[in-house]
Write a protein that holds these residues in place. Structure first.
Motif, PDB file in Angstrom:
ATOM      1  N   ASP A 234       0.759  -1.107   0.080  1.00 54.16           N
ATOM      2  CA  ASP A 234      -0.046  -0.128  -0.231  1.00 54.16           C
ATOM      3  C   ASP A 234       0.764   1.220  -0.016  1.00 54.16           C
ATOM      4  O   ASP A 234       0.712   2.182  -0.629  1.00 54.16           O
ATOM      5  CB  ASP A 234      -0.976   0.010   1.259  1.00 54.16           C
ATOM      6  CG  ASP A 234      -1.833  -1.102   1.249  1.00 54.16           C
ATOM      7  OD1 ASP A 234      -1.412  -2.341   1.256  1.00 54.16           O
ATOM      8  OD2 ASP A 234      -3.183  -0.680   1.228  1.00 54.16           O
ATOM      9  N   GLU A 235       1.975   1.291   0.931  1.00 54.14           N
ATOM     10  CA  GLU A 235       2.607   2.222   0.972  1.00 54.14           C
ATOM     11  C   GLU A 235       3.606   2.699  -0.285  1.00 54.14           C
ATOM     12  O   GLU A 235       3.794   3.751  -0.899  1.00 54.14           O
ATOM     13  CB  GLU A 235       3.703   2.406   2.067  1.00 54.14           C
ATOM     14  CG  GLU A 235       4.384   3.632   2.348  1.00 54.14           C
ATOM     15  CD  GLU A 235       5.254   3.794   3.605  1.00 54.14           C
ATOM     16  OE1 GLU A 235       6.181   4.375   3.688  1.00 54.14           O
ATOM     17  OE2 GLU A 235       4.967   2.942   4.611  1.00 54.14           O
ATOM     18  N   ASP A 236       4.070   1.449  -0.858  1.00 53.52           N
ATOM     19  CA  ASP A 236       4.749   1.567  -2.105  1.00 53.52           C
ATOM     20  C   ASP A 236       3.837   2.110  -3.340  1.00 53.52           C
ATOM     21  O   ASP A 236       4.445   3.002  -4.140  1.00 53.52           O
ATOM     22  CB  ASP A 236       5.228  -0.041  -2.621  1.00 53.52           C
ATOM     23  CG  ASP A 236       6.462  -0.402  -1.497  1.00 53.52           C
ATOM     24  OD1 ASP A 236       6.939   0.529  -0.772  1.00 53.52           O
ATOM     25  OD2 ASP A 236       6.522  -1.726  -1.651  1.00 53.52           O
ATOM     26  N   ALA A 237       2.761   1.633  -3.142  1.00 52.37           N
ATOM     27  CA  ALA A 237       1.656   2.138  -4.345  1.00 52.37           C
ATOM     28  C   ALA A 237       1.547   3.653  -4.095  1.00 52.37           C
ATOM     29  O   ALA A 237       1.480   4.321  -5.072  1.00 52.37           O
ATOM     30  CB  ALA A 237       0.375   1.425  -4.404  1.00 52.37           C
ATOM     31  N   VAL A 238       1.376   4.041  -3.006  1.00 46.91           N
ATOM     32  CA  VAL A 238       1.323   5.358  -2.877  1.00 46.91           C
ATOM     33  C   VAL A 238       2.428   6.393  -2.973  1.00 46.91           C
ATOM     34  O   VAL A 238       2.345   7.390  -3.435  1.00 46.91           O
ATOM     35  CB  VAL A 238       0.715   5.731  -1.069  1.00 46.91           C
ATOM     36  CG1 VAL A 238       0.925   7.290  -0.770  1.00 46.91           C
ATOM     37  CG2 VAL A 238      -0.724   5.251  -0.821  1.00 46.91           C
ATOM     38  N   ARG A 239       3.682   5.777  -2.713  1.00 51.08           N
ATOM     39  CA  ARG A 239       4.735   6.694  -3.191  1.00 51.08           C
ATOM     40  C   ARG A 239       5.005   6.777  -4.307  1.00 51.08           C
ATOM     41  O   ARG A 239       5.438   7.793  -4.984  1.00 51.08           O
ATOM     42  CB  ARG A 239       5.786   5.871  -2.025  1.00 51.08           C
ATOM     43  CG  ARG A 239       5.703   6.079  -0.591  1.00 51.08           C
ATOM     44  CD  ARG A 239       7.202   5.540  -0.121  1.00 51.08           C
ATOM     45  NE  ARG A 239       7.054   5.875   1.415  1.00 51.08           N
ATOM     46  CZ  ARG A 239       7.184   7.181   2.010  1.00 51.08           C
ATOM     47  NH1 ARG A 239       7.446   7.985   1.299  1.00 51.08           N
ATOM     48  NH2 ARG A 239       7.382   7.210   3.372  1.00 51.08           N
ATOM     49  N   THR A 240       4.680   5.660  -5.136  1.00 52.23           N
ATOM     50  CA  THR A 240       4.751   5.548  -6.561  1.00 52.23           C
ATOM     51  C   THR A 240       3.878   6.576  -7.219  1.00 52.23           C
ATOM     52  O   THR A 240       4.279   7.275  -8.219  1.00 52.23           O
ATOM     53  CB  THR A 240       4.656   4.328  -7.130  1.00 52.23           C
ATOM     54  OG1 THR A 240       5.510   3.426  -6.592  1.00 52.23           O
ATOM     55  CG2 THR A 240       4.905   4.398  -8.637  1.00 52.23           C
ATOM     56  N   LEU A 241       2.672   6.707  -6.825  1.00 57.67           N
ATOM     57  CA  LEU A 241       1.755   7.601  -7.242  1.00 57.67           C
ATOM     58  C   LEU A 241       2.134   9.019  -7.009  1.00 57.67           C
ATOM     59  O   LEU A 241       2.192   9.827  -8.017  1.00 57.67           O
ATOM     60  CB  LEU A 241       0.302   7.181  -6.900  1.00 57.67           C
ATOM     61  CG  LEU A 241      -1.193   7.713  -7.361  1.00 57.67           C
ATOM     62  CD1 LEU A 241      -1.204   7.399  -8.832  1.00 57.67           C
ATOM     63  CD2 LEU A 241      -2.159   7.286  -6.260  1.00 57.67           C
ATOM     64  N   ALA A 242       2.434   9.130  -5.948  1.00 56.90           N
ATOM     65  CA  ALA A 242       2.866  10.663  -5.730  1.00 56.90           C
ATOM     66  C   ALA A 242       4.105  10.943  -6.345  1.00 56.90           C
ATOM     67  O   ALA A 242       4.127  12.029  -6.936  1.00 56.90           O
ATOM     68  CB  ALA A 242       3.256  10.629  -4.135  1.00 56.90           C
ATOM     69  N   SER A 243       5.089  10.153  -6.411  1.00 61.08           N
ATOM     70  CA  SER A 243       6.261  10.483  -7.068  1.00 61.08           C
ATOM     71  C   SER A 243       6.008  10.838  -8.613  1.00 61.08           C
ATOM     72  O   SER A 243       6.691  11.835  -9.271  1.00 61.08           O
ATOM     73  CB  SER A 243       7.140   9.169  -6.913  1.00 61.08           C
ATOM     74  OG  SER A 243       8.440   9.493  -7.895  1.00 61.08           O
ATOM     75  N   MET A 244       5.064  10.031  -9.221  1.00 60.58           N
ATOM     76  CA  MET A 244       4.399  10.255 -10.601  1.00 60.58           C
ATOM     77  C   MET A 244       3.943  11.654 -10.673  1.00 60.58           C
ATOM     78  O   MET A 244       3.938  12.419 -11.764  1.00 60.58           O
ATOM     79  CB  MET A 244       3.637   9.258 -11.088  1.00 60.58           C
ATOM     80  CG  MET A 244       4.375   8.071 -11.182  1.00 60.58           C
ATOM     81  SD  MET A 244       3.052   6.605 -11.538  1.00 60.58           S
ATOM     82  CE  MET A 244       2.460   6.918 -13.108  1.00 60.58           C
ATOM     83  N   ALA A 245       3.235  12.027  -9.546  1.00 58.35           N
ATOM     84  CA  ALA A 245       2.599  13.400  -9.435  1.00 58.35           C
ATOM     85  C   ALA A 245       3.631  14.431  -9.052  1.00 58.35           C
ATOM     86  O   ALA A 245       3.269  15.766  -9.178  1.00 58.35           O
ATOM     87  CB  ALA A 245       1.463  13.557  -8.508  1.00 58.35           C
ATOM     88  N   GLY A 246       4.742  14.326  -8.471  1.00 57.81           N
ATOM     89  CA  GLY A 246       5.966  15.284  -8.394  1.00 57.81           C
ATOM     90  C   GLY A 246       5.886  15.612  -7.020  1.00 57.81           C
ATOM     91  O   GLY A 246       6.542  16.790  -6.642  1.00 57.81           O
ATOM     92  N   PHE A 247       5.625  14.734  -5.944  1.00 57.51           N
ATOM     93  CA  PHE A 247       5.975  15.120  -4.573  1.00 57.51           C
ATOM     94  C   PHE A 247       5.973  13.870  -3.798  1.00 57.51           C
ATOM     95  O   PHE A 247       5.831  12.738  -4.142  1.00 57.51           O
ATOM     96  CB  PHE A 247       4.624  15.953  -4.054  1.00 57.51           C
ATOM     97  CG  PHE A 247       3.481  15.173  -3.869  1.00 57.51           C
ATOM     98  CD1 PHE A 247       3.278  14.276  -2.635  1.00 57.51           C
ATOM     99  CD2 PHE A 247       2.590  15.052  -4.726  1.00 57.51           C
ATOM    100  CE1 PHE A 247       2.072  13.741  -2.751  1.00 57.51           C
ATOM    101  CE2 PHE A 247       1.381  14.232  -4.817  1.00 57.51           C
ATOM    102  CZ  PHE A 247       0.969  13.521  -3.653  1.00 57.51           C
ATOM    103  N   GLU A 248       6.788  13.993  -2.489  1.00 53.20           N
ATOM    104  CA  GLU A 248       6.923  13.136  -1.613  1.00 53.20           C
ATOM    105  C   GLU A 248       5.709  13.123  -0.713  1.00 53.20           C
ATOM    106  O   GLU A 248       5.530  14.031   0.163  1.00 53.20           O
ATOM    107  CB  GLU A 248       8.157  13.395  -0.783  1.00 53.20           C
ATOM    108  CG  GLU A 248       8.521  12.388   0.159  1.00 53.20           C
ATOM    109  CD  GLU A 248       9.115  11.117  -0.213  1.00 53.20           C
ATOM    110  OE1 GLU A 248       9.143  10.133   0.371  1.00 53.20           O
ATOM    111  OE2 GLU A 248       9.353  11.145  -1.503  1.00 53.20           O
ATOM    112  N   PRO A 249       4.900  11.918  -0.559  1.00 51.52           N
ATOM    113  CA  PRO A 249       3.907  12.024   0.413  1.00 51.52           C
ATOM    114  C   PRO A 249       4.358  11.756   1.717  1.00 51.52           C
ATOM    115  O   PRO A 249       5.329  11.415   2.065  1.00 51.52           O
ATOM    116  CB  PRO A 249       3.209  10.570  -0.154  1.00 51.52           C
ATOM    117  CG  PRO A 249       4.270   9.650  -0.360  1.00 51.52           C
ATOM    118  CD  PRO A 249       5.257  10.525  -0.965  1.00 51.52           C
ATOM    119  N   ARG A 250       3.265  12.581   2.483  1.00 51.38           N
ATOM    120  CA  ARG A 250       3.739  12.401   4.198  1.00 51.38           C
ATOM    121  C   ARG A 250       2.844  11.286   4.697  1.00 51.38           C
ATOM    122  O   ARG A 250       1.704  11.582   4.827  1.00 51.38           O
ATOM    123  CB  ARG A 250       3.228  13.909   4.805  1.00 51.38           C
ATOM    124  CG  ARG A 250       3.696  13.978   6.367  1.00 51.38           C
ATOM    125  CD  ARG A 250       3.576  15.602   6.668  1.00 51.38           C
ATOM    126  NE  ARG A 250       2.368  16.201   6.356  1.00 51.38           N
ATOM    127  CZ  ARG A 250       1.295  16.186   7.180  1.00 51.38           C
ATOM    128  NH1 ARG A 250       1.398  15.727   8.331  1.00 51.38           N
ATOM    129  NH2 ARG A 250       0.321  16.887   6.941  1.00 51.38           N
TER     130      ARG A 250
END
Length: 298
Positions: free
Chosen positions: A206-222
């Motif tokens: 789940d966290e890997d998917a969130v981080r990949t999605l956020a990276s594609m959108a140009g930010f680091e998720p908190r």
């Protein structure tokens, strides 16, 4: 020791004549004598002794013949248990995530109780990372696991996977955020860049998917919170503690909305995983067939 030799000894204890044993087992008296002599050498003690023109078992021979009954029965049971054409029977240990247990496993448990009572399923709830480790260690027979298209799990040649189903996931947010989120694309995710995120606590996908999605959108998720229960994720969303991924078809609580994702989409793929070479075991093969085909046992 060879079980065939035990069979010769057991028959001799029953028939008391090498000739009758030879006739019973469709062989020669010489073969019977040779096999029992070889068995005696294996165990290191005399098993027969002369009795006039015949032979009889020694006390050690009689004791070994008694053991032979149990040993040969166990071997026969093992052959039947492992025979791919045999009637399925046995206990299958299954570990999986809660949604898979509810969705696909419990209906099978009910069906088998009615139609194949010799097959028993023991259910253990585990997150995928736990279930994969346990099936690899032979602590369970079958793992029900998942990954995401944005965070595929590493392949393991020691394991065999069967694809089950796919489910698109969306971002769960307080309903007040749905208007501000923008279109359902990377812009959707980018508009949520300042929001804290809720991910799974016992699985990294789940966290890997969130981080990949956020990276594609140009930010680091908190990452603010970790929760395994989808209900708890919604409660945290309602409490203003963050946003997170939920299945697109998951029932929602009032005040929680889902923002669909399409470019890119986030898709959960569920799998049934066994150790390589184990899927032919009849009770496990039956369960795998039901998981994949959805057919009723008959």
């Amino acid at each position: 020791m060879e079980t065939r030799r035990l069979q010769f000894l057991l028959e001799l204890s029953r028939l008391s004549s090498m000739r009758e044993v030879a006739d019973e087992l469709d062989t020669t008296t010489s073969t019977v004598s040779q096999q029992i002599a070889a068995l005696a050498r294996e165990v290191g003690i005399a098993l027969i002794e002369p009795d006039g023109r015949r032979v009889r078992l020694t006390p050690a021979g009689r004791r070994l013949a008694e053991h032979a009954v149990t040993i040969l029965a166990a071997v026969e049971a093992a052959h039947a248990d492992l025979d791919p054409s045999a009637e399925p029977a046995g206990t299958v240990r299954v570990g999986g995530f809660a949604s898979a247990i509810r969705r696909v496993l419990l209906p099978i448990v009910t069906q088998l109780a009615e139609t194949r009572p010799k097959v028993r399923i023991l259910i253990h709830e585990f997150e995928p990372i736990e279930a994969l480790a346990m099936v690899g260690a032979d602590e369970i027979d079958l793992a029900l696991v998942y990954d995401y298209n944005l965070a595929p799990r590493p392949k393991d040649s020691a394991l065999h996977s069967l694809s089950l189903w796919q489910t698109p996931w969306s971002i769960a947010v307080p309903s007040a955020l749905t208007q501000a989120a923008g279109p359902t694309s990377l812009a959707t995710v980018r508009a949520l860049a300042e929001q804290p995120w809720i991910v799974n606590s016992r699985n990294t996908a789940d966290e890997d998917a969130v981080r990949t999605l956020a990276s594609m959108a140009g930010f680091e998720p908190r990452i603010a919170h970790q929760a395994d229960s989808l209900g708890l994720v919604q409660e945290l969303v309602l409490a203003g503690q963050g946003i997170g991924l939920l299945p697109a078809d998951h029932p929602l609580r009032p005040g929680v909305s889902l923002i669909p994702l399409s470019e890119p989409g986030v898709v959960l793929q569920a799998y049934a995983v066994t150790r390589a070479g184990r899927a032919e075991w009849p009770p496990l093969a039956l369960i795998l067939d039901l998981l994949v085909s959805g057919q009723n046992p008959h």
